[in-house]
Scaffold this motif. Structure first.
Motif, PDB file in Angstrom:
ATOM      1  N   MET A   1       0.801  -1.217   0.000  1.00 27.57           N
ATOM      2  CA  MET A   1       0.000   0.000   0.000  1.00 27.57           C
ATOM      3  C   MET A   1       0.837   1.271   0.000  1.00 27.57           C
ATOM      4  O   MET A   1       0.306   2.351  -0.081  1.00 27.57           O
ATOM      5  N   TYR A   2       2.159   1.086   0.087  1.00 27.65           N
ATOM      6  CA  TYR A   2       3.001   2.288   0.106  1.00 27.65           C
ATOM      7  C   TYR A   2       3.697   2.536  -1.213  1.00 27.65           C
ATOM      8  O   TYR A   2       4.347   3.542  -1.377  1.00 27.65           O
ATOM      9  N   SER A   3       3.571   1.592  -2.155  1.00 30.47           N
ATOM     10  CA  SER A   3       4.203   1.838  -3.462  1.00 30.47           C
ATOM     11  C   SER A   3       3.403   2.890  -4.191  1.00 30.47           C
ATOM     12  O   SER A   3       2.238   3.153  -3.853  1.00 30.47           O
TER      13      SER A   3
ATOM     14  N   ARG B   1     -15.530   3.320   3.082  1.00 35.15           N
ATOM     15  CA  ARG B   1     -16.681   4.133   3.500  1.00 35.15           C
ATOM     16  C   ARG B   1     -17.996   3.572   3.040  1.00 35.15           C
ATOM     17  O   ARG B   1     -18.981   3.651   3.724  1.00 35.15           O
ATOM     18  N   ASN B   2     -17.988   3.040   1.837  1.00 39.60           N
ATOM     19  CA  ASN B   2     -19.271   2.583   1.272  1.00 39.60           C
ATOM     20  C   ASN B   2     -19.239   1.086   1.073  1.00 39.60           C
ATOM     21  O   ASN B   2     -19.161   0.611  -0.037  1.00 39.60           O
ATOM     22  N   PRO B   3     -19.313   0.366   2.107  1.00 46.13           N
ATOM     23  CA  PRO B   3     -19.323  -1.089   1.888  1.00 46.13           C
ATOM     24  C   PRO B   3     -20.651  -1.520   1.289  1.00 46.13           C
ATOM     25  O   PRO B   3     -21.709  -1.019   1.655  1.00 46.13           O
TER      26      PRO B   3
ATOM     27  N   PRO C   1      -7.399   6.339  -2.731  1.00 49.53           N
ATOM     28  CA  PRO C   1      -8.764   6.902  -2.663  1.00 49.53           C
ATOM     29  C   PRO C   1      -9.844   5.852  -2.885  1.00 49.53           C
ATOM     30  O   PRO C   1     -10.851   5.839  -2.199  1.00 49.53           O
ATOM     31  N   THR C   2      -9.615   4.946  -3.852  1.00 53.46           N
ATOM     32  CA  THR C   2     -10.628   3.906  -4.083  1.00 53.46           C
ATOM     33  C   THR C   2     -10.754   3.023  -2.859  1.00 53.46           C
ATOM     34  O   THR C   2     -11.833   2.580  -2.492  1.00 53.46           O
ATOM     35  N   ARG C   3      -9.616   2.814  -2.204  1.00 57.35           N
ATOM     36  CA  ARG C   3      -9.669   1.977  -0.999  1.00 57.35           C
ATOM     37  C   ARG C   3     -10.493   2.650   0.072  1.00 57.35           C
ATOM     38  O   ARG C   3     -11.295   2.027   0.751  1.00 57.35           O
TER      39      ARG C   3
END
Lengths: 377, 470
Positions: A281-283, A298-300, A291-293
């Protein structure tokens, strides 16, 4: 007559009396003196008699005693002589034994002295063994010192070699970078001055080295952005990126073998982990997907948490009635048992509407048949 | 629309938190900004971030706290007082390895300052969590956890015992066997810190089988690793004869001598310390060291070093020579006296000079032969100078006097005693005169000289010596 005689007698007697009376004074004294003399004489004689008797008696007793003493001495002399003669032998034997013992002790001490001296000097505090030992120690020390010296020299040499190699590598790298300084036929390079007899060693190095190609973009390994590099290896695990080449003139082997290229492709197919596992997740692309993550977080789509058992909801899920349908005495039946309010009092006729058409049989079954799991068919 | 706005607010907040944590972590790495951070109350602000929803914020907050606690005792105490420890370790088992590493860093930064802070860490139950970290697969996490254990165990025996009771020792022995060099170093240093306090703790470490692995690592080329390994072995061997014999049985002997020739000073020092701890127990162990050529290696090591690095080597020679006269003669034969003499003259530190004086005293005190060797090397005037010198410390003077006394009482080599006659104070003079008086071949001039001295000092000793010599 009688009276005269008496008178004469009286007169004589008177004169005798006077004469007696005169002598009386002296008589007393005389009497006393005589008695004293006699007394003293008597005492003297008494004492002399006692003396003589004493002396005599003493002589008698002394003779007796002397005799006794002589007898006693005689007896004791004979008795003691007898006893001593009896024990004399023992005494002599004992003295002889002691003398022998002392002599033997002396000799034993001499023997032990010599033996112990010999033993200690030969085995315990062996001077020559000590000398040999010390010599062995010093020889061993020499050997150890020599070995350690060799070891340090080896290490130093190793380090020097490493240094030299590093310098060499650097020089070669520099030469490769500066390949353009090589002299051509027309133009002599800076290291090949025409005034020199022979070219500079740098010139020779330049001639030998290959030019440096453009630096490729360093292949970013998938693990390069980790906070802590992959354990010991400097490179990531060697996933095979290109297939090994088979020799071109290899004859096809006889038998039911698959096409080798196909096999190799299948065998060395690179690992294709899911996107999520492949990149961290840091690459950079990983960060771009951040943002998509976050959106996902937020919106499961599926809000229900994973239920551990299939009948979990039966115990824990409770239907909450809406506020409109609950009345004082619990839940109203509207919406669950019937969907249409019926007020018979408001009916004009006393019958409900009749359906004109028969209901469809299939629709009648709706809500009435159930499967084994409780789901409506 | 409103939903998006609401979500945007949350997003902004999260970004702000993340930036704050990152910035504080960066500032905490610079010493000049730490005071400003402290006055701004950074510890209380970082505390809620430790329980944040987002994992990366938690990690960064932990890292920042670790750097702050690392800087200063007061900050570490502030961190402990703010009640951060329970929150740090409450969710440790489920966290990922970066968080575990950062948490281990915080614990180690707090524990290193003082025993009270380390006690606070132990009481908050962090040891169990650190053991869980030690069982992790990632070497970085293991390294952080064992480093924290090392700093906790360093202070006193009770804390060491707490570490051992938490079951850390077998895991540390497993860590030593890992291939990563940094992890091996830290694990060896932790084992050294645990076993240095008492024989029971050392026994626990030995029972976990540490000695074999430590002995295998002695030939390793990495210098820092060698330092830690040698230090660990010497802390184990120093407590009792049995432990020293166990260490020797691990076949360290010819290999340890190569450490005495290493280019790193501290490797030499620790190697010499290990040999000293083995030599001091019994004559048999000293004999073993002499037979394997250890004395020669130690003497060379003394000759090539300067300063406190020499001290363990000097003490080794002293211990070996003290056991018996044969060993003392072996030290003399290995040319041990010249480097000691050079030490006495060259060194500036008093404790090194005191050690050298003591070692020379032990060598020369056995028989006349030994004393002669010592006297011939021209050591006695140096010792006398040290004893008389006003700027030597008390300890140094006491040791020099004892050494002089021991050597002089056996020394029959009179030419070496002559230069001392002129300068010696009365307490030393009586021994010198005693030696002269015992000499059956003293020349007449000497007897006159002795008489002169005896007459100046009308005390019973000199009277006795007069009586003895005439």
């Amino acid at each position: 007559m009688a009276a005269a005689s008496c008178g004469r007698e009286q007169g004589a007697s008177m004169a005798a009396l006077a004469r007696l009376q005169e002598r009386l004074e002296g008589l007393r004294e005389e009497y006393f003196l005589t008695n004293r003399a006699i007394d003293e004489d008597r005492k003297r004689k008494y004492k002399a008699a006692v003396k003589i008797q004493r002396w005599f008696r003493a002589c008698r007793v002394q003779v007796c005693l002397r005799h006794l003493t002589k007898m006693v001495i005689l007896i004791q002399k004979w008795w003691r002589g007898y006893l001593r003669r009896k024990h004399f032998r023992e005494i002599v034997e004992r003295a002889y034994f002691i003398k022998k013992l002392k002599f033997y002790n002396e000799m034993a001490v001499r023997i032990q002295k010599t033996w112990r001296g010999y033993y200690v000097r030969k085995y315990i505090h062996n001077f020559y063994a000590l000398k040999k030992y010390l010599k062995a120690v010093s020889m061993n020390n020499e050997f150890v010192r020599h070995e350690l010296q060799e070891y340090t020299e080896m290490k130093e040499n190793g380090e020097k070699m490493k240094d030299l190699e590093k310098k060499d590598k650097e020089k070669k790298y520099q030469a490769r970078k500066m390949h353009y300084l090589l002299s051509t036929k027309q133009i002599p390079g800076i290291y090949n001055s025409p005034l020199r007899k022979s070219p500079d060693p740098m010139e020779l190095l330049l001639r030998k080295s290959k030019p440096l190609t453009h630096r490729k973009q360093p292949v970013k390994s998938p693990f390069a952005d980790e906070l802590y590099g992959w354990p010991t290896c400097k490179e990531p695990p060697a996933f095979v990126t290109s297939l090994p080449l088979l020799p071109a003139d290899r004859r096809k082997p006889q038998g039911p073998f698959r096409d080798p290229a196909e096999v190799l492709r299948q065998r060395y197919k690179p690992l294709e982990p899911t996107l999520r596992a492949r990149e961290s997740m840091y690459s950079a692309p990983g960060k771009a997907r951040e943002p998509t993550r976050r959106e996902e977080w937020r919106n499961p789509i599926h809000d229900n948490e994973f239920l551990p058992f299939s009948s979990y909801h039966k115990n824990y899920e409770k239907y909450e009635p809406s506020l409109f349908k609950s009345d004082k005495y619990g839940q109203g039946a509207y919406g669950t048992k019937y969907f249409r309010e019926v007020y018979p009092k408001k009916w004009i006729a006393d019958k409900d509407f009749e359906t004109l058409f028969p209901s469809i049989a299939l629709f009648e079954k709706f809500g009435k048949t159930y499967s084994s799991t409780g789901q409506i068919v | 629309m409103s939903q998006r706005q609401v979500l945007q607010v949350f997003e902004q907040y999260q970004r702000a938190r993340s930036q704050f944590a990152q910035a504080v972590a960066d500032f905490a790495a610079r010493p000049q900004s730490i005071d400003t951070l402290r006055s701004a109350g950074v510890v209380c602000l970082l505390r809620p971030l430790l329980l944040d929803v987002v994992p990366s914020i938690r990690q960064t907050a932990a890292l920042a706290l670790g750097r702050l606690a690392d800087y200063d005792v007061e900050l570490a105490e502030a961190v402990v007082k703010a009640g951060i420890l329970p929150q740090l370790i409450c969710s440790l088992p489920e966290e990922n390895r970066y968080y575990k590493k950062a948490a281990a860093f915080v614990l180690r930064a707090i524990a290193k300052h003082s025993p009270q802070l380390a006690q606070a860490i132990v009481q908050s139950g962090a040891l169990g969590m650190l053991v869980i970290c030690l069982e992790d697969f990632d070497p970085g996490v293991k390294e952080g956890a064992s480093w924290a254990f090392g700093y906790i165990a360093r202070h006193n025996p009770e804390l060491s015992q707490a570490v051992v009771d938490a079951g850390a020792v077998p895991l540390l022995v497993l860590c030593i066997q890992e291939p990563e060099i940094a992890l091996k170093r830290i694990a060896a240093s932790t084992l050294s810190d645990i076993s240095k306090h008492s024989p029971e703790l050392a026994q626990t470490v030995v029972a976990a089988g540490a000695i074999a692995y430590l002995a295998q690592m002695i030939p390793n080329p990495d210098a820092k690793l060698k330092r830690q390994v040698l230090s660990a072995l010497s802390q184990i061997a120093k407590h009792s004869v049995d432990l020293a014999e166990l260490v020797v049985e691990a076949e360290i002997f010819p290999v340890v001598l190569t450490c005495l020739k290493d280019s790193d000073e501290y490797v030499k020092k620790n190697g010499a310390t290990l040999i000293r701890e083995i030599a001091k127990h019994t004559p048999e162990l000293s004999q073993l060291i002499v037979n394997s050529g250890g004395v020669a290696a130690v003497i060379d090591c003394i000759g090539s070093c300067r300063g406190t690095v020499r001290l363990p080597g000097i003490m080794t020679l002293g211990y070996v020579a003290a056991h018996s006269e044969n060993l003392s003669m072996a030290v003399i034969v290995s040319k041990g006296i010249p480097p000691l003499c050079v030490c006495l003259i060259e060194e500036h530190e008093d404790h090194i000079k005191a050690a050298a004086a003591w070692a020379l005293g032990q060598i020369g005190r056995h028989t006349a032969e030994h004393a002669r060797h010592v006297a011939v090397a021209n050591v006695l005037p140096t010792l006398l100078d040290i004893f008389v010198d006003t700027c030597s410390s008390e300890d140094l003077k006491v040791k020099a006097k004892k050494a002089l006394k021991n050597i002089l009482q056996k020394c029959t080599y009179l030419p070496a005693l002559e230069p001392l006659l002129h300068e010696a104070p009365p307490s030393i003079m009586k021994y010198i005169i005693g030696q002269y008086s015992k000499d059956p071949q003293a020349s007449p001039s000497k007897t006159v000289w002795i008489l002169f001295f005896c007459l100046i000092q009308p005390d019973t000793v000199s009277f006795g010596i007069c009586h003895n010599s005439f």
